[in-house]
Design a protein around this motif. Structure first.
Motif, mmCIF file in Angstrom:
data_model
loop_
_atom_site.group_PDB
_atom_site.id
_atom_site.type_symbol
_atom_site.label_atom_id
_atom_site.label_comp_id
_atom_site.label_asym_id
_atom_site.label_seq_id
_atom_site.Cartn_x
_atom_site.Cartn_y
_atom_site.Cartn_z
ATOM 1 N N CYS A 235 0.824 -1.214 0.000
ATOM 2 C CA CYS A 235 0.000 0.000 0.000
ATOM 3 C C CYS A 235 0.859 1.266 0.000
ATOM 4 N N ARG B 162 -7.054 -4.416 1.638
ATOM 5 C CA ARG B 162 -6.494 -3.086 1.395
ATOM 6 C C ARG B 162 -5.415 -3.132 0.309
ATOM 7 N N MET B 163 -4.600 -4.183 0.301
ATOM 8 C CA MET B 163 -3.577 -4.340 -0.740
ATOM 9 C C MET B 163 -4.226 -4.334 -2.125
ATOM 10 N N THR C 273 -6.069 -0.866 -2.884
ATOM 11 C CA THR C 273 -5.147 0.248 -3.109
ATOM 12 C C THR C 273 -4.486 0.146 -4.474
#
Length: 358
Positions: free
Chosen positions: A102, A127-128, A131
């Motif tokens: 990220c 989230r990885m 993003t």
């Protein structure tokens, strides 16, 4: 989506986390950065531009072996700002994956090739993926065994109808979140990356250990159902070898097994008591799979498509891992999608609900 490139154009590569080659002095793992680099060199398209490592000694040894004029950094953000590489390999321990991926994505490399597992938390894994999508960066997770010849041949046999329609899969390996991520990913690969709809799992904390800093439960089982009706069960723990296979595919008219040792792949058709050995000339551990994965990633950059190891596929495997922990915590079936959140295994340990052995 990353812009397309000309197939003959050079691609610059940066590596975050150099480490030491497997079984050499100072090695703390499998030396995956060196194995990634071998794949980039095999492609004939890539040049190592820079590395980032907190250990200056490791960084210097890495560039000396692979590209003596590559730049050295201790801060990966500084490296990303100054070098702006096309491809970034992230070869760190799992608890750093989400933070670094990220952190690197906003610098807009064309692709990030990250080691598995995605992260030690489900929300970090999501989230990885999100993003990288937000910044137009391809994120690939190194479930490289999809490219090993025994698995590719098993997939071809299945698709050709050698055992009829796939009905069930069963897997067994050492753990859930490290080597187990490969076994689970194989199941999704064989079932054409069909999403799962629920997970029912149980874990035993006894015999738990950390693998590359990430806690893995000592023993457990995960049962799940794909949306197309195929059922799967994955066993993990010290007695996983009792099953005699790594993954078994059961179809309407036979079975295919991926084995943990030579001959690696075999087939049994309905009505026959004998197994047919299928020799592909390669093991399920051959590094050629990494070279093929990198070639596939480069082809995706050239075509504007998605690589086979795209994070969208990896998320499906990762969700099974964290849903298994969550099912054990709830003592109930978990219907997917799994909401974002921390790892239930770590939460139960931190709260004292589960107590690790001394």
């Amino acid at each position: 989506m990353a812009p397309m490139s000309t197939p003959s154009s050079e691609l610059t590569v940066a590596v975050i986390g150099c480490g030491r080659p497997l079984r050499t002095e100072g090695s703390t793992g499998f030396g995956m950065a060196h194995r990634h680099m071998a794949g980039y060199q095999q492609s004939g398209r890539c040049r190592l531009a820079a590395v980032a490592d907190l250990s200056r000694e490791n960084a210097e040894a890495f560039v000396k072996e692979h590209q003596p004029d590559a730049a050295l950094f201790s801060d990966y953000r500084e490296m990303m700002e100054q070098v702006r590489p096309d491809i970034v390999s992230v070869c760190l321990w799992p608890h750093l994956h989400a933070e670094v991926v990220c952190g690197a994505a906003p610098f807009k490399p064309r692709a990030i090739f990250c080691e598995k597992p995605m992260d030690i938390h489900w929300d970090g894994s999501l989230r990885m993926h999100e993003t990288c999508r937000e910044h137009g960066v391809i994120l690939a997770i190194n479930h490289q065994r999809r490219f090993n010849l025994p698995l590719a041949k098993a997939k071809a046999l299945l698709d050709e109808g050698a055992i009829g329609a796939l009905r069930r899969m069963e897997g067994a390996w050492h753990n859930l979140a490290d080597s187990g991520t490969h076994a689970l990913d194989m199941m999704f690969f064989f079932n054409r990356d069909e999403p799962a709809e629920w997970v029912l799992g149980q874990i035993d904390i006894r015999g738990s250990r950390k693998v590359f800093g990430a806690l893995n439960a000592g023993h457990g089982i995960s049962s799940f159902r794909f949306k197309n009706g195929v059922r799967a069960v994955y066993h993990f723990g010290p007695d996983s070898g009792d099953f005699g296979f790594l993954v078994r595919l059961s179809g309407e008219s036979g079975e295919i097994e991926i084995l943990p040792q030579s001959p690696w792949l075999r087939l049994r058709r309905t009505g026959s008591a004998a197994w047919e050995t299928v020799d592909t000339g390669e093991s399920i551990h051959d590094d050629k799979a990494i070279y093929r994965a990198i070639a596939d990633l480069i082809q995706a950059l050239d075509s504007g498509g998605r690589p086979l190891l795209d994070s969208e596929n990896a998320l499906r495997t990762t969700e099974i891992i964290f849903a298994t922990h969550e099912s054990s915590r709830r003592r109930a079936r978990v219907d997917l999608p799994l909401p974002p959140g921390p790892c239930a295994l770590l939460s139960m340990v931190e709260s004292g609900e589960l107590k690790l052995e001394n």
